[in-house]
Structure formats: structure tokens, C-alpha cells
Design an enzyme around this catalytic site. Sequence first.
Site, PDB file in Angstrom:
ATOM      1  CG  ASP A  44       0.401   5.777 -11.899  1.00  0.00           C
ATOM      2  OD1 ASP A  44       0.386   4.701 -11.250  1.00  0.00           O
ATOM      3  OD2 ASP A  44       0.016   5.851 -13.081  1.00  0.00           O
ATOM      4  CG  LEU A  52      -0.298  21.368   3.598  1.00  0.00           C
ATOM      5  CD1 LEU A  52      -0.280  22.071   2.246  1.00  0.00           C
ATOM      6  CD2 LEU A  52       0.785  20.288   3.635  1.00  0.00           C
ATOM      7  CG  HIS A  76       2.163   0.006  -3.041  1.00  0.00           C
ATOM      8  ND1 HIS A  76       1.820   0.892  -4.042  1.00  0.00           N
ATOM      9  CD2 HIS A  76       1.683  -1.205  -3.446  1.00  0.00           C
ATOM     10  CE1 HIS A  76       1.169   0.237  -5.003  1.00  0.00           C
ATOM     11  NE2 HIS A  76       1.077  -1.029  -4.661  1.00  0.00           N
TER      12      HIS A  76
HETATM   13  C1  IPE Z   1      -4.441   6.200 -10.242  1.00  0.00           C
HETATM   14  O1  IPE Z   1      -3.434   5.297 -10.537  1.00  0.00           O
HETATM   15  C2  IPE Z   1      -4.905   6.004  -8.831  1.00  0.00           C
HETATM   16  C3  IPE Z   1      -3.956   6.389  -7.788  1.00  0.00           C
HETATM   17  C4  IPE Z   1      -2.808   6.973  -7.976  1.00  0.00           C
HETATM   18  C5  IPE Z   1      -4.395   6.111  -6.444  1.00  0.00           C
HETATM   19  P1  IPE Z   1      -3.752   3.908 -11.255  1.00  0.00           P
HETATM   20  O2  IPE Z   1      -2.448   3.232 -11.442  1.00  0.00           O
HETATM   21  O3  IPE Z   1      -4.787   3.170 -10.504  1.00  0.00           O
HETATM   22  O4  IPE Z   1      -4.371   4.388 -12.637  1.00  0.00           O
HETATM   23  P2  IPE Z   1      -4.549   3.621 -14.015  1.00  0.00           P
HETATM   24  O5  IPE Z   1      -5.244   2.324 -13.711  1.00  0.00           O
HETATM   25  O6  IPE Z   1      -3.172   3.377 -14.569  1.00  0.00           O
HETATM   26  O7  IPE Z   1      -5.335   4.545 -14.864  1.00  0.00           O
HETATM   27  C1  IPE Z   2       0.405   4.092  -7.536  1.00  0.00           C
HETATM   28  O1  IPE Z   2       1.283   3.149  -8.044  1.00  0.00           O
HETATM   29  C2  IPE Z   2      -0.243   3.654  -6.240  1.00  0.00           C
HETATM   30  C3  IPE Z   2      -1.655   3.287  -6.378  1.00  0.00           C
HETATM   31  C4  IPE Z   2      -2.378   3.318  -7.449  1.00  0.00           C
HETATM   32  C5  IPE Z   2      -2.305   2.832  -5.175  1.00  0.00           C
HETATM   33  P1  IPE Z   2       0.789   1.900  -8.871  1.00  0.00           P
HETATM   34  O2  IPE Z   2       0.528   0.786  -7.914  1.00  0.00           O
HETATM   35  O3  IPE Z   2      -0.337   2.243  -9.750  1.00  0.00           O
HETATM   36  O4  IPE Z   2       2.076   1.569  -9.730  1.00  0.00           O
HETATM   37  P2  IPE Z   2       2.127   1.145 -11.256  1.00  0.00           P
HETATM   38  O5  IPE Z   2       1.316   2.139 -12.011  1.00  0.00           O
HETATM   39  O6  IPE Z   2       1.555  -0.227 -11.318  1.00  0.00           O
HETATM   40  O7  IPE Z   2       3.576   1.205 -11.589  1.00  0.00           O
HETATM   41 MG    MG Z   3      -0.504   2.922 -11.648  1.00  0.00          MG
END
Ligand code: IPE
Ligand code: IPE
Ligand code: MG
Length: 255
Positions: free
Chosen positions: A30, A141, A47
Site C-alpha cells: 500500500d 519460491l 504504481h
Molecule cells: C489494499 O489497498 C489493496 C491492495 C494493496 C491491492 P487499498 O489502498 O485498496 O486499501 P484501502 O482502500 O485503503 O483499505
Molecule cells: C497500493 O497503493 C496499490 C493498489 C492498491 C493497487 P495505493 O494505490 O493504494 O496507494 P495509496 O494508498 O493511495 O497511497
Molecule cells: Mg492504498
Amino acid sequence: MSGEAKRSASVLACQPEGEGLPAHVAIIMDGNGRWAAQRGLPRLEGHRRGVEAIRRAVRAAGDLGIQYLTVYSFSAENWRRPAQEVSDLMGLLKRFVRHDLADLHRNNIRVRIIGERQGLSPDIGMLLDEAEQLTRSNTGLTLVIAFNYGGRQEIVQAMRELARQVKAGTLDPEAIDMETVERALDTQGIPDPDLVIRTSGEQRISNFLTWQTAYSEFVFIPDFWPDFDEATFRAALAEYRRRDRRFGGLSARTG
Ligand code: IPE
Ligand code: IPE
Ligand code: MG
């Protein structure tokens, strides 16, 4: 010493006989968006850098002797994001599989995908099938990619499957136990995660491995996912090693 040899030597120095090493580490990757925002960059750049962090995590997991690494790449709820971001994330997955599959295979890595395939575009479905098929006999792995994955959705699918078997007369409802349910989940054959790491400071599960994390240890890391590296990974493993897993029983350390 080559970089590779140096890395292995330092791994061995820190990890005598791999003691206390989790067999399965699952990561909620995240913070890509916030990493980019902090730098005035578009979220897509976060990303992209996140994909590089996945490569580092896979390499570190292999070097450390971890058997299963699960990465949460796209949740069933991530469809709520703007269409452009969803399409960027789909594009990155395609590029990752096309670009990295040969390398993963060469490194004896077995790829498994969990999550709902229906609803994904046919080209993505085919790539995911190809990744699993090509690497199915590899013995190193296991890299589990959770894509279009939701823990509750997975349980619902499993319940439907068991209900179908009961209806067909091939399953006695009274014979349903935890193993029966586990065999109906996407993760069949994969041990539960010992350790779940979430980056970015958020402390929630966000519908990840709902059934499987019943007794997992959680480590929350403030860093955003694109900054994740081997040192962060080692720090999380060190924290895991300090935990006392009791599974409802008494401490193996103190009795
Ligand atoms: C969780 O992250 C999903 C992934 C890492 C793929 P999100 O950014 O979507 O989660 P929330 O919305 O903050 O809970
Ligand atoms: C995690 O990073 C990737 C996915 C959920 C696909 P985020 O896109 O959720 O990044 P934040 O949480 O908005 O910083
Ligand atoms: Mg996120």
C-alpha cells in the site's frame, strides 16, 4: 565478492539455519499513490515504482529461503477507482507478466494467481493462465499474486462450490470441516500466511485473506510500498521472530 555472493553471505550471517523464518509471507502493498503525491508525480508513477518493489521483494524472499510470498496487487474493491487508474493497473499487470515471466521461470519460481478471473479481460486471463501453466512444476519460491481478489468473495465462491456438491449428492453437509472449506478456496494447497506485512502506515486488512489470516502475525510498516527493500523486509522478519505465537495454547517459550 560479487554482489550476489555478498548478499547470500550476509543473509546466512543473519539467519542461522533460517531459524524462525516464516514459511509464508503475505504483503499488502500500500501507498503507491501517496509516494507519488509526495513527489508531485502522477499516481501511475507510484504504481510503476511499486512494480520494482515487487521485484525486490521476490528476490529477497528467494534469497532468504521463504517458501511462499503472496502479494496483494488488485483488490475486488479497487474497481471503485477512476477508470483510468484501473486501466493503468491492468496494463502494469500485463507488462509485469510479459516482461518477468521468463525470469521467474528461470529462477525456479512457481506462480499462482488467486482472485476472480471472471470480469477480467480475456487477454489478462490468458496471461495469468500462461504464468501458472509454465511454472507449475517449479520447486523454488511460490509467488502468489492476489489479483481481483477479495477474501469475502473467495469465501462466497467456496460456499457456492460446496453447496453445488451437496446438491449433486457428492458431499454430506455433516462431513464439512475446515479442510473441506480450505480445499474450496483459491489458496488450496498453500499454507496460511505466518506473517502479513502492510506498508504505508494503514492498519487494516482491506479484505485480504480473510479466512487464511486467522492466526497470522501482522507487521505494519510506515514506509510507502515503492520504498520497500530488502532491509525493510529483514526488519519485518526480525519483528516476526520476536513474536510469541500461541495459537490459543500456552507459550512455547515460557510454558
Ligand atoms: C489494499 O489497498 C489493496 C491492495 C494493496 C491491492 P487499498 O489502498 O485498496 O486499501 P484501502 O482502500 O485503503 O483499505
Ligand atoms: C497500493 O497503493 C496499490 C493498489 C492498491 C493497487 P495505493 O494505490 O493504494 O496507494 P495509496 O494508498 O493511495 O497511497
Ligand atoms: Mg492504498
